[in-house]
Design a protein around this motif. Structure first.
Motif, PDB file in Angstrom:
ATOM      1  N   LYS A   1      -6.363  -3.316  -0.678  1.00  0.00           N
ATOM      2  CA  LYS A   1      -5.365  -4.709  -0.682  1.00  0.00           C
ATOM      3  C   LYS A   1      -5.507  -5.735  -0.378  1.00  0.00           C
ATOM      4  CE  LYS A   1      -2.669  -1.493  -2.285  1.00  0.00           C
ATOM      5  NZ  LYS A   1      -1.963  -1.832  -3.562  1.00  0.00           N
ATOM      6  N   PRO A   2      -5.379  -7.193  -1.302  1.00  0.00           N
ATOM      7  CA  PRO A   2      -5.944  -8.215  -0.814  1.00  0.00           C
ATOM      8  C   PRO A   2      -5.006  -8.772  -0.248  1.00  0.00           C
ATOM      9  CG  PRO A   2      -4.702  -8.255  -2.241  1.00  0.00           C
ATOM     10  CD  PRO A   2      -4.849  -6.947  -2.142  1.00  0.00           C
ATOM     11  N   ALA A   3      -6.300  -9.812   1.191  1.00  0.00           N
ATOM     12  CA  ALA A   3      -4.946 -10.121   2.553  1.00  0.00           C
ATOM     13  C   ALA A   3      -6.492 -11.536   2.622  1.00  0.00           C
ATOM     14  CB  ALA A   3      -5.567  -9.538   3.526  1.00  0.00           C
ATOM     15  N   GLY A  27       0.633  -1.128  -0.042  1.00  0.00           N
ATOM     16  CA  GLY A  27       0.034  -0.014   0.208  1.00  0.00           C
ATOM     17  C   GLY A  27       0.899   1.408   0.247  1.00  0.00           C
ATOM     18  N   SER A  28       0.375   2.536   0.619  1.00  0.00           N
ATOM     19  CA  SER A  28       0.868   3.592   0.510  1.00  0.00           C
ATOM     20  C   SER A  28       0.725   4.585   1.475  1.00  0.00           C
ATOM     21  CB  SER A  28       0.955   4.435  -0.509  1.00  0.00           C
ATOM     22  OG  SER A  28       1.596   5.597  -0.852  1.00  0.00           O
ATOM     23  N   LEU A  29       1.209   5.122   2.290  1.00  0.00           N
ATOM     24  CA  LEU A  29       1.075   6.123   3.374  1.00  0.00           C
ATOM     25  C   LEU A  29       0.749   7.549   2.769  1.00  0.00           C
ATOM     26  CD1 LEU A  29       3.019   4.653   6.407  1.00  0.00           C
ATOM     27  CD2 LEU A  29       0.499   4.188   6.185  1.00  0.00           C
ATOM     28  N   SER A  30      -0.262   8.198   3.146  1.00  0.00           N
ATOM     29  CA  SER A  30       0.351  10.110   2.662  1.00  0.00           C
ATOM     30  C   SER A  30       0.565  10.188   3.060  1.00  0.00           C
ATOM     31  CB  SER A  30      -1.656  10.173   2.759  1.00  0.00           C
ATOM     32  OG  SER A  30      -2.213  10.265   3.588  1.00  0.00           O
ATOM     33  N   PHE A  60      -3.794   3.716   2.269  1.00  0.00           N
ATOM     34  CA  PHE A  60      -3.727   2.937   2.126  1.00  0.00           C
ATOM     35  C   PHE A  60      -3.075   0.783   2.620  1.00  0.00           C
ATOM     36  CE2 PHE A  60      -3.262   3.978  -1.474  1.00  0.00           C
ATOM     37  CZ  PHE A  60      -2.256   3.390  -2.598  1.00  0.00           C
ATOM     38  N   TYR A  61      -3.191   0.590   3.564  1.00  0.00           N
ATOM     39  CA  TYR A  61      -2.230  -0.590   4.028  1.00  0.00           C
ATOM     40  C   TYR A  61      -2.420  -1.168   4.613  1.00  0.00           C
ATOM     41  CZ  TYR A  61      -3.493   2.026   7.746  1.00  0.00           C
ATOM     42  OH  TYR A  61      -4.411   2.455   9.641  1.00  0.00           O
TER      43      TYR A  61
END
Length: 299
Positions: free
Chosen positions: A253-255, A176-179, A232-233
């Motif tokens: 994100k899939p898990a 994911g990515s942190l803003s 989103f992470y």
């Protein structure tokens, strides 16, 4: 897009198979991250000792470095080279001096992880090749995490690969990515925490490490992240005795997870889990958004 795997063993009888199981899971995630891969393995500790995972350019003679440390009066208990990495085991009381001497006598060598149990390996290349270069299949362990990376926001480098570690026996992989990682980086820097890369995942690792160092349990640290980490992470976190999973409130994100009496496993997709022992008997579920999952084991 990245691939994440994690395996936490409850049954000691599976520990000799740990590396082979994790290697298969990692390779299964190749198409989610063919650029680079990495993994952390938690193995057996030595009394009053700490492991330093070292990384250096291809061809570095790690064994030749040991005498320079001994010449400084340091106790080198073990030096195990693995391709571009090596695990140096030293007396716990001498850790700071060892790092200082290494910087002076072998500046090309970087300390990329410290732990009583934890060893970290990562490199550029296909996950199967990375696992082979570091002999993952032959490793024993109690728990560990892994990551395959498709570098969508930064260069394809070893330093940019996961896992990231910023504390003793603590590491993290992230999809994911942190803003808000720049702001968090500044806040953590005021507490004396330094960073080796510009990767947002390293900031997340430092955030968790800082919470743990301030007395949080792993579950408390993960739950605090829901309020402090924006973006989103999916995180999979390793500590000396623990294994945790956290998804953001949106959970885009899939898990998927599986648990039996013998293990807990995590994968970005179900196919990561299909070759695990007795998977047909496992409780399989998708981890909930904004819910911290964690497991602990005795030392």
């Amino acid at each position: 897009m990245c691939g994440i795997v994690g395996l936490f063993l409850k049954a000691p009888r599976l520990e000799p198979e740990f590396g082979a199981l994790l290697a298969n899971m990692l390779e299964t995630m190749t198409d989610r991250g063919p650029d680079s891969a990495g993994f952390a393995v938690y193995g057996s500790p030595q009394a009053h000792a700490i492991k330093l995972t070292l990384r250096a350019p291809v061809g570095t003679d790690f064994i030749a470095i040991a005498p320079s440390l001994k010449d400084e009066g340091l106790e080198v208990r073990e030096m195990i080279p693995r391709d571009t990495h090596a695990v140096l085991t030293v007396s716990k009381n001498e850790q700071s001096k060892v790092v200082e001497v290494l910087a002076r006598v072998a500046p090309e060598v970087k300390v990329v992880g410290t732990g009583h149990r934890m060893e970290i390996y990562k490199e550029v290349g296909l996950p199967a090749d990375v696992a082979r270069r570091f002999s993952l299949k032959e490793m024993k362990g109690t728990h560990g995490i892994g990551h395959t990376r498709m570098a969508t926001e930064s260069a394809v480098t070893t330093a940019g690969a996961h896992p990231f570690t910023t504390g003793v026996d603590q590491c993290l992989v992230h999809n994911g990515s942190l803003s808000n990682h720049c702001g968090l980086r500044r806040q953590l820097g005021l507490k004396g925490i330094s960073f080796a890369t510009q990767n947002d995942t390293e900031v997340a690792a430092a955030y968790i490490s800082n919470r743990l160092s301030e007395g949080d349990t792993l579950g408390q640290a993960l739950e605090a992240g829901l309020g402090d980490l924006d973006g989103f992470y999916t995180f999979v976190v390793g500590t000396e005795s623990g294994f945790g999973v956290l998804r953001d409130p949106i959970a885009c994100k899939p898990a998927v997870m599986a648990e039996t009496d013998d293990y807990v496993a995590f994968g970005s997709e179900y196919r990561v889990l299909v070759d695990l022992p007795d998977i047909e008997k496992a409780h399989v579920w998708e981890p909930k958004p904004a819910h911290a999952y964690f497991w602990q084991r005795g030392n």
